[in-house]
Design a protein around this motif. Sequence first.
Motif, PDB file in Angstrom:
ATOM      1  N   THR A  15       7.828 -24.908 -10.731  1.00 14.08           N
ATOM      2  CA  THR A  15       7.395 -23.654 -10.712  1.00 14.08           C
ATOM      3  C   THR A  15       5.759 -23.477 -10.773  1.00 14.08           C
ATOM      4  O   THR A  15       5.206 -24.397 -11.456  1.00 14.08           O
ATOM      5  CB  THR A  15       8.175 -22.882 -11.843  1.00 14.08           C
ATOM      6  N   SER A  67       9.659 -14.187  -4.093  1.00 14.09           N
ATOM      7  CA  SER A  67      10.130 -15.264  -4.605  1.00 14.09           C
ATOM      8  C   SER A  67      10.147 -16.117  -3.367  1.00 14.09           C
ATOM      9  O   SER A  67      10.841 -16.071  -2.428  1.00 14.09           O
ATOM     10  CB  SER A  67      11.263 -15.398  -5.477  1.00 14.09           C
ATOM     11  N   ARG A  91      11.773 -19.842 -17.457  1.00 11.77           N
ATOM     12  CA  ARG A  91      12.843 -19.557 -16.658  1.00 11.77           C
ATOM     13  C   ARG A  91      13.854 -18.872 -17.039  1.00 11.77           C
ATOM     14  O   ARG A  91      14.637 -19.322 -17.894  1.00 11.77           O
ATOM     15  CB  ARG A  91      13.378 -21.001 -15.903  1.00 11.77           C
ATOM     16  N   GLU A  98       9.378  -9.758 -16.048  1.00  8.79           N
ATOM     17  CA  GLU A  98       9.528 -10.596 -15.168  1.00  8.79           C
ATOM     18  C   GLU A  98       8.720 -10.288 -13.782  1.00  8.79           C
ATOM     19  O   GLU A  98       8.677  -9.339 -13.475  1.00  8.79           O
ATOM     20  CB  GLU A  98      11.110 -10.396 -14.652  1.00  8.79           C
ATOM     21  N   ASP A 129      17.945 -16.830 -16.267  1.00  8.52           N
ATOM     22  CA  ASP A 129      18.921 -17.021 -15.580  1.00  8.52           C
ATOM     23  C   ASP A 129      18.635 -16.827 -13.962  1.00  8.52           C
ATOM     24  O   ASP A 129      19.415 -17.542 -13.280  1.00  8.52           O
ATOM     25  CB  ASP A 129      20.233 -16.169 -16.289  1.00  8.52           C
ATOM     26  N   ASP A 130      18.068 -15.969 -13.502  1.00 10.98           N
ATOM     27  CA  ASP A 130      17.666 -15.632 -12.201  1.00 10.98           C
ATOM     28  C   ASP A 130      16.609 -16.769 -11.853  1.00 10.98           C
ATOM     29  O   ASP A 130      15.505 -16.663 -12.186  1.00 10.98           O
ATOM     30  CB  ASP A 130      17.379 -14.043 -12.138  1.00 10.98           C
ATOM     31  N   PRO A 131      17.124 -17.690 -10.845  1.00 11.48           N
ATOM     32  CA  PRO A 131      15.935 -18.565 -10.376  1.00 11.48           C
ATOM     33  C   PRO A 131      15.045 -18.216  -9.673  1.00 11.48           C
ATOM     34  O   PRO A 131      14.076 -18.972  -9.299  1.00 11.48           O
ATOM     35  CB  PRO A 131      17.009 -19.637  -9.688  1.00 11.48           C
ATOM     36  N   SER A 132      15.025 -16.862  -9.085  1.00 14.67           N
ATOM     37  CA  SER A 132      14.053 -16.241  -8.381  1.00 14.67           C
ATOM     38  C   SER A 132      13.029 -15.656  -9.210  1.00 14.67           C
ATOM     39  O   SER A 132      11.884 -14.933  -8.625  1.00 14.67           O
ATOM     40  CB  SER A 132      14.677 -15.340  -7.482  1.00 14.67           C
ATOM     41  N   LYS A 133      13.229 -15.530 -10.385  1.00 16.63           N
ATOM     42  CA  LYS A 133      12.200 -14.983 -11.163  1.00 16.63           C
ATOM     43  C   LYS A 133      11.542 -15.886 -12.341  1.00 16.63           C
ATOM     44  O   LYS A 133      12.009 -17.042 -12.642  1.00 16.63           O
ATOM     45  CB  LYS A 133      13.140 -13.907 -12.309  1.00 16.63           C
ATOM     46  N   ARG A 155       9.350 -15.872  -8.749  1.00 20.18           N
ATOM     47  CA  ARG A 155       8.951 -17.064  -8.962  1.00 20.18           C
ATOM     48  C   ARG A 155       8.598 -17.789  -7.489  1.00 20.18           C
ATOM     49  O   ARG A 155       9.129 -17.512  -6.544  1.00 20.18           O
ATOM     50  CB  ARG A 155      10.241 -17.660  -9.677  1.00 20.18           C
ATOM     51  N   TYR A 188       7.086 -21.369  -6.064  1.00 20.02           N
ATOM     52  CA  TYR A 188       7.450 -22.986  -6.162  1.00 20.02           C
ATOM     53  C   TYR A 188       6.990 -24.001  -5.372  1.00 20.02           C
ATOM     54  O   TYR A 188       6.757 -23.459  -4.121  1.00 20.02           O
ATOM     55  CB  TYR A 188       8.959 -23.333  -6.537  1.00 20.02           C
TER      56      TYR A 188
END
Length: 365
Positions: free
Chosen positions: A272, A294, A239, A262, A241-245, A265, A267
């Motif tokens: 994830t 994402s 994971r 990258e 820093d970008d939570p969408s990746k 992501r 979920y």
Amino acid sequence: MKKKQVLILVVFVVVITSISFGCSPPKQKDAKKDENMVVKPFQTSKQKFVRIVGWLNNDSVLVQAQQGKSTNFVNYNIYTGKEKPILAVDSLISDVQLSPDGSQFLVYAIQKNNKVNLSVHSTSDGSTLMSKEMEPLSANFYWNPDSINKIMMVLFDQNFAYTVNVIDTETSEISKVTTTSQFVSWYSDNLYVVNRKEPGIELGNLYLEDTREQEPESLIVANILQFAVSHNMLLTTERPDDPSKVTYDFRTIGFQTIYKYEMPREYDELGTFIPYFDKNFTAKTFLTFEPYESKKISPQGNEYRLVLINPEEKSHRVIVELMDNKPIVSSPDGQKVLYGYQFEQLISTKDGEISNLVSSSERIY
């Protein structure tokens, strides 16, 4: 002037004729080559298709089929359509695994005496290399790519408690291994990696451990989602820093990062979601399904593109658009990919062409 014009015309005709004749043979050769490379689906008129277990070589696969009460294992050439029977088993098959080099296959079969039989066979003639009767437990198998005679077996009881064992197919001996997680994979002849996770936590820590218990465990990477080992390459999904990746980190056998890729992501309530990827990857080829954006996982299909990543060249290209997320495994040369829950289709990594490997849509399950 007329003679000059006639001379120019003659030269022009000769040049055009030479070019035409010069180009003809290669075209005929290519056409013949293409004809020989057309996929011939496995015929289901005499036996029902169950699944393709995996690749035996670049042209042949191991097919599991059903004929009456007998399960047949067949060496099938996908281009000639030739079938070579290897083994027939009357027991109910629970699992089948091919060795990394395609020379052996494991059969985990349920017996009538409320036992299971674990056997290993040669893919060349079906001869039995090992056979052992065991208690009927759910099991996962991991074949050692460096030592074909070693298989790691993780057994689960009804309470989901697990034990990890190493099978020596040459001696038929099974020895227990003390490890800290059921998420394991071979790393070398005696070393293996394990993802240690706490219950309910999606991130774990990757450790290097020794089946001989001669060396203390070593922390390799912290806070990973999943991992895979293949052809002296270590892959960890992490994971950023970008939570969408989600980051795919490709590492050498010495754990050094050579490339990071990258993708969006996906979920659900458990955390994830990692789409299927090819576990036969190398430093030059890695295949995975990549979501277009994402978002939370949905039951709709055609939401992925099949992407080929080259960690060594730090590049990637899309093979096929609008695909369903299903298991994949590439051929030894990386030119073809088995696709589907029963590996019933074939994808060309060159042009994305999809071919059916089975003549009928009839399925056992």
